[in-house]
Design a protein around this motif. Structure first.
Motif, PDB file in Angstrom:
ATOM      1  N   UNK A  13       0.825  -1.206   0.000  1.00 20.12           N
ATOM      2  CA  UNK A  13       0.000   0.000   0.000  1.00 20.12           C
ATOM      3  C   UNK A  13       0.860   1.256   0.000  1.00 20.12           C
ATOM      4  N   UNK A  14       0.453   2.221  -0.811  1.00 24.14           N
ATOM      5  CA  UNK A  14       1.017   3.562  -0.741  1.00 24.14           C
ATOM      6  C   UNK A  14      -0.110   4.554  -1.010  1.00 24.14           C
ATOM      7  N   UNK A  15      -0.571   5.189   0.051  1.00 23.34           N
ATOM      8  CA  UNK A  15      -1.667   6.158  -0.038  1.00 23.34           C
ATOM      9  C   UNK A  15      -2.888   5.577  -0.751  1.00 23.34           C
ATOM     10  N   UNK A  16      -3.190   4.339  -0.425  1.00 25.77           N
ATOM     11  CA  UNK A  16      -4.324   3.666  -1.067  1.00 25.77           C
ATOM     12  C   UNK A  16      -5.504   3.461  -0.139  1.00 25.77           C
ATOM     13  N   UNK A  17      -5.743   4.404   0.746  1.00 25.79           N
ATOM     14  CA  UNK A  17      -6.814   4.267   1.730  1.00 25.79           C
ATOM     15  C   UNK A  17      -8.150   3.954   1.074  1.00 25.79           C
ATOM     16  N   UNK A  18      -8.492   4.658  -0.007  1.00 23.02           N
ATOM     17  CA  UNK A  18      -9.798   4.441  -0.640  1.00 23.02           C
ATOM     18  C   UNK A  18      -9.934   3.026  -1.183  1.00 23.02           C
ATOM     19  N   UNK A  19      -8.822   2.456  -1.656  1.00 21.39           N
ATOM     20  CA  UNK A  19      -8.875   1.078  -2.159  1.00 21.39           C
ATOM     21  C   UNK A  19      -9.004   0.080  -1.008  1.00 21.39           C
ATOM     22  N   UNK A  20      -8.279   0.308   0.066  1.00 25.00           N
ATOM     23  CA  UNK A  20      -8.384  -0.573   1.225  1.00 25.00           C
ATOM     24  C   UNK A  20      -9.804  -0.557   1.786  1.00 25.00           C
ATOM     25  N   UNK A  21     -10.390   0.610   1.871  1.00 23.33           N
ATOM     26  CA  UNK A  21     -11.754   0.714   2.374  1.00 23.33           C
ATOM     27  C   UNK A  21     -12.735  -0.050   1.497  1.00 23.33           C
ATOM     28  N   UNK A  42       4.179   1.535   2.307  1.00 21.34           N
ATOM     29  CA  UNK A  42       5.329   2.281   1.799  1.00 21.34           C
ATOM     30  C   UNK A  42       5.298   3.737   2.264  1.00 21.34           C
ATOM     31  N   UNK A  43       5.249   3.934   3.588  1.00 18.98           N
ATOM     32  CA  UNK A  43       5.285   5.272   4.184  1.00 18.98           C
ATOM     33  C   UNK A  43       4.146   6.152   3.690  1.00 18.98           C
ATOM     34  N   UNK A  44       2.915   5.626   3.768  1.00 19.80           N
ATOM     35  CA  UNK A  44       1.743   6.390   3.348  1.00 19.80           C
ATOM     36  C   UNK A  44       1.509   7.590   4.263  1.00 19.80           C
ATOM     37  N   UNK A  45       0.861   8.604   3.705  1.00 24.66           N
ATOM     38  CA  UNK A  45       0.534   9.811   4.465  1.00 24.66           C
ATOM     39  C   UNK A  45      -0.974  10.071   4.498  1.00 24.66           C
ATOM     40  N   UNK A  63       5.562  -1.832   8.189  1.00 23.54           N
ATOM     41  CA  UNK A  63       5.749  -0.469   7.725  1.00 23.54           C
ATOM     42  C   UNK A  63       7.169  -0.244   7.209  1.00 23.54           C
ATOM     43  N   UNK A  64       7.268   0.175   5.963  1.00 21.55           N
ATOM     44  CA  UNK A  64       8.550   0.610   5.412  1.00 21.55           C
ATOM     45  C   UNK A  64       8.772   2.070   5.768  1.00 21.55           C
ATOM     46  N   UNK A  65      10.042   2.466   5.850  1.00 20.02           N
ATOM     47  CA  UNK A  65      10.346   3.836   6.270  1.00 20.02           C
ATOM     48  C   UNK A  65      10.341   4.833   5.120  1.00 20.02           C
ATOM     49  N   UNK A  66      10.081   4.361   3.889  1.00 21.47           N
ATOM     50  CA  UNK A  66      10.027   5.239   2.722  1.00 21.47           C
ATOM     51  C   UNK A  66       9.246   4.531   1.626  1.00 21.47           C
TER      52      UNK A  66
END
Length: 347
Positions: A13-21, A42-45, A63-66
């Motif tokens: 996942x990288x900033x994929x909140x809408x897909x996870x939901x 991948x360090x989502x924000x 959690x990856x750091x980047x």
């Protein structure tokens, strides 16, 4: 099967909140008795991690750091996951409850099968195949990938024409089943790819180690596609052209790779001219950047991949199309996989 293999579904996942939901509920409803679900972040924000912690405490989060891209992200996450089989699953995929069993059953029947993929249909138009995988991946002699059910932009309706499971050249990274021992033996993804065509490289390296790659028609998933990089993104154009050349350099025998890459440079030039004529200057520039980046590494010795071993260059070409799919598609008007004679594939 004498015992139930341990299977880990691993979503990067990288900033994929809408897909996870939207799609994680279908993943959690998967039927397999020895199953774990892991999300590598991948360090989502976008509060993806917070959402998972609150709504899905049973999901393991690594959690990856980047943001290490698709390749580096998975390499780091899978170092920390123990299972007999990994399923690398895109976050924008809807699965059906019984989608795991047919693929694992197929793979358990033959120890030479290292990787496999289900049938991938479009989530937006569920009667049709999806671009990234469809009914199994193939490649032509010039390095152009295509699928049963999708050649370039021509995507077929699924009418049961590809309901036969069998060996293919590559399995889509959107829903990739792979034996852990094979993942470890081949060294995971080549991180230079970052994203795009990394699964073709992985499958080709597995084939070069005398493993097989399969398509399982009895399993179906539905893919949105373009969740991270839009198809019109020039960076995607850059990755596709650069990675395609890298793919050929790495996996073809040296003499054949030199000839093929030389021809590809000329074909890519034509593609660049076409981009310019269509007003896509950024895409034309991306092709030029891809060539320059590739040339800088052309005479560098191939690195041993992380945790991997040197891969022998005795390329197994089973499933490669002997001709140029560009010429056949655009000039000869062969729009569908069924238009390609089966004797024109290496067997």
């Amino acid at each position: 099967m004498n015992s139930t293999p341990k299977v880990a579904i691993v979503i990067l996942n990288w900033n994929g909140l809408k897909h996870l939901q939207k799609f994680l509920p279908s993943v959690m409803a998967s039927n397999w008795p020895n199953l774990s679900v892991v999300v590598g972040d991948n360090a989502s924000t976008d509060n993806s991690v917070g959402f998972l912690q609150a709504e899905y405490p049973q999901v393991r989060i690594i959690r990856n750091d980047a943001n290490y891209g698709f390749t580096g992200g998975y390499n780091r996450v899978l170092q920390q996951v123990e299972a007999d089989y990994y399923i690398l699953l895109n976050s924008d995929i809807e699965v059906t409850p019984g989608w795991i069993k047919p693929v694992i059953t197929l793979m358990e029947q033959d120890v030479t099968v290292a990787a496999a993929a289900p049938k991938i249909r479009s989530w937006q138009q569920k009667t049709h195949f999806e671009h990234a995988g469809a009914a199994g991946g193939f490649i032509d002699s010039y390095g152009y990938p295509f699928c049963r059910g999708r050649i370039f932009y021509e995507v077929e309706e699924d009418k049961g024409q590809y309901d036969d499971s069998g060996e293919v050249f590559w399995a889509s990274g959107a829903a990739l089943f792979i034996r852990k021992k094979c993942w470890d033996a081949v060294g995971g993804f080549d991180e230079r790819f970052f994203a795009h065509m990394e699964e073709i490289d992985l499958c080709w390296r597995l084939k070069n180690m005398n493993y097989r790659v399969m398509y399982c028609a009895e399993s179906e998933v539905y893919h949105v596609g373009g969740g991270t990089l839009d198809k019109e993104n020039p960076f995607k154009t850059y990755l596709n052209f650069r990675n395609n050349l890298l793919l050929l350099k790495k996996n073809l025998p040296f003499g054949r790779s030199v000839l093929t890459i030389t021809l590809r440079f000329w074909l890519d030039l034509l593609a660049s001219i076409r981009f310019m004529n269509e007003g896509k200057r950024k895409d034309a520039w991306a092709v030029s950047r891809a060539h320059r980046n590739f040339v800088r590494t052309l005479f560098m010795r191939e690195k041993t991949l992380p945790r991997g071993k040197a891969i022998p260059h005795h390329s197994t070409l089973y499933g490669m199309y002997k001709h140029n799919i560009v010429w056949d598609f655009f000039v000869k008007k062969k729009k569908y996989f069924s238009d390609l004679p089966q004797e024109d594939f290496y067997r």
